[in-house]
Design an enzyme around this catalytic site. Structure first.
Site, short mmCIF file in Angstrom:
data_model
loop_
_atom_site.label_atom_id
_atom_site.label_comp_id
_atom_site.label_asym_id
_atom_site.label_seq_id
_atom_site.Cartn_x
_atom_site.Cartn_y
_atom_site.Cartn_z
N ASN A 1 0.81 -1.23 0.00
CA ASN A 1 0.00 0.00 0.00
C ASN A 1 0.84 1.28 0.00
O ASN A 1 0.45 2.28 -0.59
CB ASN A 1 -1.01 -0.01 1.15
CG ASN A 1 -0.37 -0.10 2.51
OD1 ASN A 1 0.80 -0.46 2.63
ND2 ASN A 1 -1.12 0.22 3.54
N GLU B 1 3.79 -4.93 12.38
CA GLU B 1 2.81 -3.83 12.19
C GLU B 1 1.73 -4.39 11.29
O GLU B 1 1.96 -4.60 10.09
CB GLU B 1 3.49 -2.61 11.55
CG GLU B 1 4.60 -1.99 12.39
CD GLU B 1 4.09 -1.19 13.59
OE1 GLU B 1 2.87 -0.93 13.65
OE2 GLU B 1 4.90 -0.87 14.45
N CYS C 1 -3.12 1.64 6.54
CA CYS C 1 -3.27 0.82 7.75
C CYS C 1 -4.03 1.56 8.83
O CYS C 1 -5.05 1.08 9.31
CB CYS C 1 -1.91 0.36 8.25
SG CYS C 1 -0.71 1.68 8.42
P1 NDP Z 1 0.49 -9.30 3.26
O1 NDP Z 1 0.52 -9.78 4.66
O2 NDP Z 1 -0.25 -10.06 2.25
O3 NDP Z 1 1.99 -9.17 2.71
C1 NDP Z 1 2.98 -8.41 3.37
C2 NDP Z 1 4.34 -8.86 2.87
O4 NDP Z 1 4.61 -10.17 3.34
C3 NDP Z 1 4.46 -8.92 1.36
O5 NDP Z 1 5.76 -8.50 0.99
C4 NDP Z 1 4.26 -10.38 1.09
O6 NDP Z 1 4.81 -10.80 -0.14
C5 NDP Z 1 5.01 -11.00 2.25
N1 NDP Z 1 4.67 -12.37 2.55
C6 NDP Z 1 3.60 -13.10 2.14
N2 NDP Z 1 3.65 -14.34 2.67
C7 NDP Z 1 4.75 -14.40 3.44
C8 NDP Z 1 5.34 -15.40 4.27
N3 NDP Z 1 4.78 -16.60 4.43
N4 NDP Z 1 6.49 -15.10 4.93
C9 NDP Z 1 7.05 -13.89 4.81
N5 NDP Z 1 6.55 -12.90 4.04
C10 NDP Z 1 5.41 -13.15 3.36
O7 NDP Z 1 -0.02 -7.80 3.38
P2 NDP Z 1 -0.38 -6.83 2.20
O8 NDP Z 1 0.79 -6.63 1.30
O9 NDP Z 1 -1.67 -7.31 1.62
O10 NDP Z 1 -0.61 -5.45 2.95
C11 NDP Z 1 -1.83 -5.03 3.44
C12 NDP Z 1 -1.91 -5.28 4.93
O11 NDP Z 1 -0.85 -4.58 5.57
C13 NDP Z 1 -3.18 -4.74 5.54
O12 NDP Z 1 -3.69 -5.68 6.47
C14 NDP Z 1 -2.72 -3.50 6.29
O13 NDP Z 1 -3.53 -3.14 7.36
C15 NDP Z 1 -1.35 -3.89 6.71
N6 NDP Z 1 -0.54 -2.72 6.98
C16 NDP Z 1 -0.22 -2.43 8.28
C17 NDP Z 1 0.49 -1.27 8.58
C18 NDP Z 1 0.86 -0.92 9.99
O14 NDP Z 1 1.68 -0.03 10.19
N7 NDP Z 1 0.30 -1.58 11.00
C19 NDP Z 1 0.92 -0.37 7.52
C20 NDP Z 1 0.54 -0.78 6.21
C21 NDP Z 1 -0.16 -1.92 5.96
P3 NDP Z 1 3.89 -10.81 -1.45
O15 NDP Z 1 3.15 -9.51 -1.52
O16 NDP Z 1 4.89 -10.94 -2.52
O17 NDP Z 1 2.96 -11.97 -1.29
#
Ligand code: NDP
Length: 516
Positions: free
Chosen positions: A157, A252, A286
């Site tokens: 995002n 986070e 988020c």
């Molecule tokens: P995801 O959890 O789907 O992915 C986050 C990252 O983790 C991506 O780089 C993803 O790779 C990677 N990933 C996926 N599977 C694994 C695994 N098994 N082990 C390690 N890494 C993995 O989140 P989103 O990208 O969909 O982001 C949206 C989410 O993030 C929302 O829930 C939002 O609320 C949260 N968020 C929280 C924030 C905060 O500060 N609390 C800030 C911003 C967002 P890939 O994409 O290549 O699958």
């Protein structure tokens, strides 16, 4: 539009792009494929880790001044290349130019500035005053050492703010970093690797591991600490994996941020902020406004204001400054979740006063949507929607609003609007969230000096503030004896007289006071 030369970027990052399979990167506003990046297997991640570990001691040895010099150059590089960075972000996320400039470039400039100014003082050695009687006269010091190699895993995002933002304190603390961006938005991170190379960062200190979830999973096995930002579901997987090697994690995660509007609130401001922070970045933020509770006397007026403001928003591909308020969504699966939440709410009796459906065409657009007649049987009120929707619920009073706001597995952010600031603050203190704004929303995120982290299913640990850099270090306590005898009074061999005197002394010192 591929606004990053991935070949150059990958070379700057030390990647051989000939071998690994490639992942297409799509502009979600148009559906066009704009670049390809390697899907790095575990073996390649391990190679990056070897390079990162080799580079770290030299980077640490540069000290705060040396590291600051490089990071300050990077700050300048980002500002000088802001148009290019923004074009890259926009092309891979579909967000508007304003979202990219204000939330990403502005945040990153501020964060680089803040951490460069404060890293050294946050990590300065601290002399601890000896207050326990048994250690009087001893010298006690707390100091911080970099952990070594940090893995930063980021979401799609905010490819700059939420991924690179954590690399800054990690690197200034003396660590090298491997950043695993989302497979959906890897180009910004690769561009940064190119920027660092131009700024003279020693090779291997900042590397980008492009790939899917498996690449992130492999990274967890290789590093000394994982800084993860993403969904709660993936965060749990990361933590479970990290437990196998006892690797520390900071998480986070997701949220379902409530906003409470009391009857005495400045409704114009509350409506403006509700609309802005629910629709900003197409709702994919988020901390945001995911649901609103409005006291009954002002409910109708608030809803009317919100509907009018949402109706005036321009949605579309952002082709330059002020060309659209709401851009596309970024991730196809997220659009499906938004559709599902709206469908579920409508089926259970909610009404959409504006929007309510996906926009036809190749881009990932969902109409800015205001939902009313909502309640907690609906996913739109209880699960993270992460889209351009604003469900508004009428409540009898502040008590009901607080109860409903806290009725959530999440606890990331929250906001309270009241004409009585003291009352607003009292209510804020009762909300179960890591960050609560009064007569404001979300802006706390850019306060890099103020810690931010989720309660409940929204995370573990905090970013920003002193803790936001100390988490990237090992804390060491030094305990140095200065004045001492050859044999301490409490050592071997025990002697009756000495033991009795010690026990008596203990009771005298600690046994004062009353039991009732
Ligand atoms: P995801 O959890 O789907 O992915 C986050 C990252 O983790 C991506 O780089 C993803 O790779 C990677 N990933 C996926 N599977 C694994 C695994 N098994 N082990 C390690 N890494 C993995 O989140 P989103 O990208 O969909 O982001 C949206 C989410 O993030 C929302 O829930 C939002 O609320 C949260 N968020 C929280 C924030 C905060 O500060 N609390 C800030 C911003 C967002 P890939 O994409 O290549 O699958």
């Amino acid at each position: 539009m591929a606004s990053v030369d991935t070949t150059t970027a990958q070379r700057a990052n030390g990647q051989d792009q000939a071998h690994p399979p490639q992942i297409p990167v799509v502009n979600p506003a148009t559906g066009a494929v704009i670049a390809h990046v390697p899907d790095l297997p575990a073996a390649r991640v391990a190679e990056l880790a070897v390079r990162g570990r080799a580079a770290q001691p030299g980077w640490q040895a540069l000290g705060f001044d040396g590291r600051n010099r490089v990071m300050r150059r990077m700050q300048k590089w980002i500002m000088d290349n802001a148009d290019r960075v923004v074009a890259t972000i926009v092309s891979e996320t579909g967000k508007t130019y304003e979202d990219a400039y204000v939330v990403e470039i502005n945040y990153t400039g501020g964060a680089l500035d803040f951490w460069c100014k404060n890293a050294e003082s946050f990590l300065a050695e601290e002399q601890i005053h000896a207050s326990t009687l048994a250690v009087k006269g001893k010298k006690m010091v707390v100091r911080y050492e970099p952990l070594g190699l940090i893995g930063v895993i980021g979401p799609w995002n905010y490819p700059l703010t939420n991924s690179f933002g954590d690399c800054i304190p990690a690197m200034l603390a003396g660590n090298s970093v491997i950043l695993k961006p989302s497979e959906v938005t890897p180009l910004t991170s690769l561009l940064l690797a190119e920027g660092f190379a131009e700024c003279g960062l020693p090779e291997g200190v900042f590397q980008v591991a492009t790939g899917r979830g498996a690449t992130g999973s492999a990274l967890v096995d290789e590093v000394d600490m994982i800084m993860f930002t993403g969904s709660t579901a993936t965060g749990k997987k990361v933590m479970a994996r990290a437990a196998e090697t006892l690797t520390p994690v900071a998480l986070e995660l997701g949220g379902k941020d409530p906003m409470i509007v009391l009857a005495d609130a400045d409704l114009e401001r509350a409506a403006n902020l509700a609309v802005f922070y629910s629709m900003l970045n197409s709702g994919q933020t988020c901390i945001s406004v995911e649901r609103v509770y409005v006291e009954e006397p002002v409910y109708d007026e608030f809803v009317a204001k919100v509907v009018e403001k949402v109706g005036a928003l321009r949605q579309g591909e952002s082709t330059g400054p002020a060309t659209a308020e709401v851009g596309s969504m970024t991730f196809p699966r997220q659009l499906e979740i938004v559709e599902e939440h709206v469908r579920d709410a409508l089926a259970k009796g909610a009404r959409a006063l504006t929007g309510g459906q996906r926009v036809a065409g190749d881009g990932l657009f969902f109409e800015p949507t205001v939902l009313v007649d909502v309640d907690h049987r609906m996913k739109a009120m209880t699960e993270e929607t992460f889209g351009p929707t604003l469900p508004i619920m009428k409540v009898a009073d502040a008590e009901e609003a607080v109860t409903l706001a806290n009725d959530s597995p999440y606890g990331l952010g929250a906001a309270v609007f009241s004409g009585d600031r003291a009352r607003g603050e009292q209510i804020a203190r009762r909300l179960q969230a890591g960050a609560v704004c009064v007569n404001d929303a979300l802006l706390n995120y850019v306060a890099v000096e103020l810690p931010m982290g989720g309660w409940k299913a929204s995370g573990l640990g905090t970013r920003h503030g002193a803790g936001g850099i100390r988490k990237f270090t090992k804390q060491q306590s030094l305990f140095i004896s200065r004045l001492h005898l050859k044999r301490d009074p409490y050592g071997f061999p025990y002697r009756t007289g000495t033991s009795k005197a010690l026990f008596k002394g203990m009771r005298l010192i600690y046994g004062r006071g009353r039991r009732r």
